[in-house]
Design a protein around this motif. Structure first.
Motif, PDB file in Angstrom:
ATOM      1  N   TRP A   1       0.823  -1.202   0.000  1.00 58.70           N
ATOM      2  CA  TRP A   1       0.000   0.000   0.000  1.00 58.70           C
ATOM      3  C   TRP A   1       0.868   1.267   0.000  1.00 58.70           C
ATOM      4  O   TRP A   1       0.404   2.332  -0.420  1.00 58.70           O
ATOM      5  CB  TRP A   1      -0.977   0.019   1.178  1.00 58.70           C
ATOM      6  CG  TRP A   1      -0.354  -0.246   2.520  1.00 58.70           C
ATOM      7  CD1 TRP A   1      -0.331  -1.439   3.189  1.00 58.70           C
ATOM      8  CD2 TRP A   1       0.343   0.685   3.353  1.00 58.70           C
ATOM      9  NE1 TRP A   1       0.340  -1.304   4.377  1.00 58.70           N
ATOM     10  CE2 TRP A   1       0.765  -0.002   4.509  1.00 58.70           C
ATOM     11  CE3 TRP A   1       0.659   2.028   3.231  1.00 58.70           C
ATOM     12  CZ2 TRP A   1       1.475   0.604   5.532  1.00 58.70           C
ATOM     13  CZ3 TRP A   1       1.373   2.652   4.256  1.00 58.70           C
ATOM     14  CH2 TRP A   1       1.773   1.933   5.396  1.00 58.70           C
TER      15      TRP A   1
ATOM     16  N   CYS B   1       7.319   7.913   5.573  1.00 60.82           N
ATOM     17  CA  CYS B   1       6.503   6.842   6.153  1.00 60.82           C
ATOM     18  C   CYS B   1       7.385   5.762   6.759  1.00 60.82           C
ATOM     19  O   CYS B   1       7.173   5.344   7.903  1.00 60.82           O
ATOM     20  CB  CYS B   1       5.596   6.260   5.062  1.00 60.82           C
ATOM     21  SG  CYS B   1       4.683   4.785   5.525  1.00 60.82           S
TER      22      CYS B   1
ATOM     23  N   THR C   1      -1.325   2.220  10.894  1.00 62.22           N
ATOM     24  CA  THR C   1      -2.706   2.405  10.442  1.00 62.22           C
ATOM     25  C   THR C   1      -2.904   3.785   9.825  1.00 62.22           C
ATOM     26  O   THR C   1      -3.560   3.916   8.778  1.00 62.22           O
ATOM     27  CB  THR C   1      -3.694   2.195  11.604  1.00 62.22           C
ATOM     28  OG1 THR C   1      -3.508   0.870  12.127  1.00 62.22           O
ATOM     29  CG2 THR C   1      -5.131   2.370  11.164  1.00 62.22           C
ATOM     30  N   ALA C   2      -2.343   4.810  10.443  1.00 63.05           N
ATOM     31  CA  ALA C   2      -2.495   6.169   9.921  1.00 63.05           C
ATOM     32  C   ALA C   2      -1.887   6.290   8.525  1.00 63.05           C
ATOM     33  O   ALA C   2      -2.503   6.863   7.614  1.00 63.05           O
ATOM     34  CB  ALA C   2      -1.844   7.174  10.871  1.00 63.05           C
ATOM     35  N   TRP C   3      -0.694   5.729   8.346  1.00 69.85           N
ATOM     36  CA  TRP C   3      -0.063   5.788   7.026  1.00 69.85           C
ATOM     37  C   TRP C   3      -0.826   4.952   5.999  1.00 69.85           C
ATOM     38  O   TRP C   3      -0.995   5.361   4.856  1.00 69.85           O
ATOM     39  CB  TRP C   3       1.401   5.351   7.100  1.00 69.85           C
ATOM     40  CG  TRP C   3       2.303   6.479   7.470  1.00 69.85           C
ATOM     41  CD1 TRP C   3       2.919   6.680   8.674  1.00 69.85           C
ATOM     42  CD2 TRP C   3       2.691   7.572   6.640  1.00 69.85           C
ATOM     43  NE1 TRP C   3       3.660   7.838   8.638  1.00 69.85           N
ATOM     44  CE2 TRP C   3       3.549   8.403   7.401  1.00 69.85           C
ATOM     45  CE3 TRP C   3       2.406   7.941   5.335  1.00 69.85           C
ATOM     46  CZ2 TRP C   3       4.113   9.566   6.883  1.00 69.85           C
ATOM     47  CZ3 TRP C   3       2.973   9.101   4.818  1.00 69.85           C
ATOM     48  CH2 TRP C   3       3.812   9.899   5.595  1.00 69.85           C
ATOM     49  N   LYS C   4      -1.305   3.801   6.412  1.00 72.32           N
ATOM     50  CA  LYS C   4      -2.061   2.949   5.480  1.00 72.32           C
ATOM     51  C   LYS C   4      -3.354   3.644   5.052  1.00 72.32           C
ATOM     52  O   LYS C   4      -3.719   3.609   3.871  1.00 72.32           O
ATOM     53  CB  LYS C   4      -2.373   1.594   6.121  1.00 72.32           C
ATOM     54  CG  LYS C   4      -3.054   0.642   5.168  1.00 72.32           C
ATOM     55  CD  LYS C   4      -3.268  -0.719   5.792  1.00 72.32           C
ATOM     56  CE  LYS C   4      -3.921  -1.659   4.782  1.00 72.32           C
ATOM     57  NZ  LYS C   4      -4.164  -2.980   5.358  1.00 72.32           N
ATOM     58  N   GLU C   5      -4.028   4.276   5.998  1.00 71.84           N
ATOM     59  CA  GLU C   5      -5.266   5.006   5.662  1.00 71.84           C
ATOM     60  C   GLU C   5      -4.972   6.184   4.742  1.00 71.84           C
ATOM     61  O   GLU C   5      -5.750   6.489   3.839  1.00 71.84           O
ATOM     62  CB  GLU C   5      -5.979   5.467   6.938  1.00 71.84           C
ATOM     63  CG  GLU C   5      -6.544   4.325   7.770  1.00 71.84           C
ATOM     64  CD  GLU C   5      -7.580   3.503   7.041  1.00 71.84           C
ATOM     65  OE1 GLU C   5      -8.357   4.071   6.232  1.00 71.84           O
ATOM     66  OE2 GLU C   5      -7.628   2.287   7.255  1.00 71.84           O
ATOM     67  N   THR C   6      -3.841   6.851   4.966  1.00 72.76           N
ATOM     68  CA  THR C   6      -3.435   7.949   4.080  1.00 72.76           C
ATOM     69  C   THR C   6      -3.212   7.433   2.664  1.00 72.76           C
ATOM     70  O   THR C   6      -3.688   8.023   1.692  1.00 72.76           O
ATOM     71  CB  THR C   6      -2.155   8.626   4.613  1.00 72.76           C
ATOM     72  OG1 THR C   6      -2.438   9.183   5.903  1.00 72.76           O
ATOM     73  CG2 THR C   6      -1.663   9.716   3.663  1.00 72.76           C
TER      74      THR C   6
ATOM     75  N   THR D   1      -4.445   4.747   1.339  1.00 75.90           N
ATOM     76  CA  THR D   1      -5.739   4.321   0.805  1.00 75.90           C
ATOM     77  C   THR D   1      -6.528   5.521   0.293  1.00 75.90           C
ATOM     78  O   THR D   1      -7.135   5.467  -0.787  1.00 75.90           O
ATOM     79  CB  THR D   1      -6.545   3.565   1.884  1.00 75.90           C
ATOM     80  OG1 THR D   1      -5.785   2.432   2.312  1.00 75.90           O
ATOM     81  CG2 THR D   1      -7.894   3.109   1.373  1.00 75.90           C
ATOM     82  N   ALA D   2      -6.507   6.619   1.035  1.00 76.50           N
ATOM     83  CA  ALA D   2      -7.218   7.826   0.613  1.00 76.50           C
ATOM     84  C   ALA D   2      -6.607   8.392  -0.664  1.00 76.50           C
ATOM     85  O   ALA D   2      -7.328   8.811  -1.583  1.00 76.50           O
ATOM     86  CB  ALA D   2      -7.185   8.872   1.729  1.00 76.50           C
TER      87      ALA D   2
ATOM     88  N   HIS E   1      -6.750  12.800  -2.462  1.00 78.35           N
ATOM     89  CA  HIS E   1      -5.690  13.790  -2.285  1.00 78.35           C
ATOM     90  C   HIS E   1      -5.875  15.016  -3.170  1.00 78.35           C
ATOM     91  O   HIS E   1      -5.346  16.074  -2.887  1.00 78.35           O
ATOM     92  CB  HIS E   1      -4.322  13.165  -2.563  1.00 78.35           C
ATOM     93  CG  HIS E   1      -4.116  12.770  -3.983  1.00 78.35           C
ATOM     94  ND1 HIS E   1      -4.739  11.689  -4.546  1.00 78.35           N
ATOM     95  CD2 HIS E   1      -3.380  13.340  -4.966  1.00 78.35           C
ATOM     96  CE1 HIS E   1      -4.376  11.595  -5.816  1.00 78.35           C
ATOM     97  NE2 HIS E   1      -3.553  12.585  -6.095  1.00 78.35           N
TER      98      HIS E   1
END
Length: 152
Positions: A85, A97, A122-127, A129-130, A136
């Protein structure tokens, strides 16, 4: 030498668990409880949530060992193989990251606080994913701090 996490463990005798189970169980929901026994080894009572966090941290440690033992590429490139990801991030963000995840992992391992590493990952993975979902490039409208919003 005592471990950093030892201060979070409480000790109870097995007789206390027998006489006041609700109290000991409530305590175990907040932090690990060591239950001492006269006729055997002490046991540790923890919540399922805490057990799951520790299992995730061990899984994460395994992934980091895989990254550490790979000899090809930069840290960000090696981590992108284990965490695909990350490829949704820019090259610069991948590097940031990788460093931030490693720093959080080191802090988690040193303090025995799994949430530090898991939250960062989790925060980086969600970023990522977004970004992959195209969020973005969305124009954001920020609410001014001084502008009050009416309660529903």
């Amino acid at each position: 030498m005592t471990r950093a996490a030892d201060v979070y463990y409480r000790t109870r005798r097995s007789s206390e668990l027998s006489k006041h189970p609700a109290e000991v169980f409530a305590e175990a929901e907040e932090h690990p409880v060591t239950v001492t026994r006269r006729d055997g080894e002490s046991l540790v009572l923890i919540s399922q949530r805490e057990a799951d966090r520790r299992a995730k941290l061990l899984e994460f440690a395994t992934q980091l060992i895989t990254v550490a033992t790979d000899e090809h590429g930069t840290l960000a490139e090696r981590m992108s193989k284990v965490f695909p990801w990350m490829l949704a991030l820019s090259v610069t963000d991948r590097s940031t990251c990788a460093r931030e995840i490693l720093d959080a992992a080191r802090a988690s391992f040193a303090t025995e606080q799994p949430h530090l590493a898991i939250a960062e990952l989790t925060a980086w993975k969600e970023t990522a994913t977004a970004i992959a979902a195209g969020l973005h490039s969305a124009d954001l409208e920020w609410i001014d701090d001084e502008q009050l919003v009416e309660r529903p």
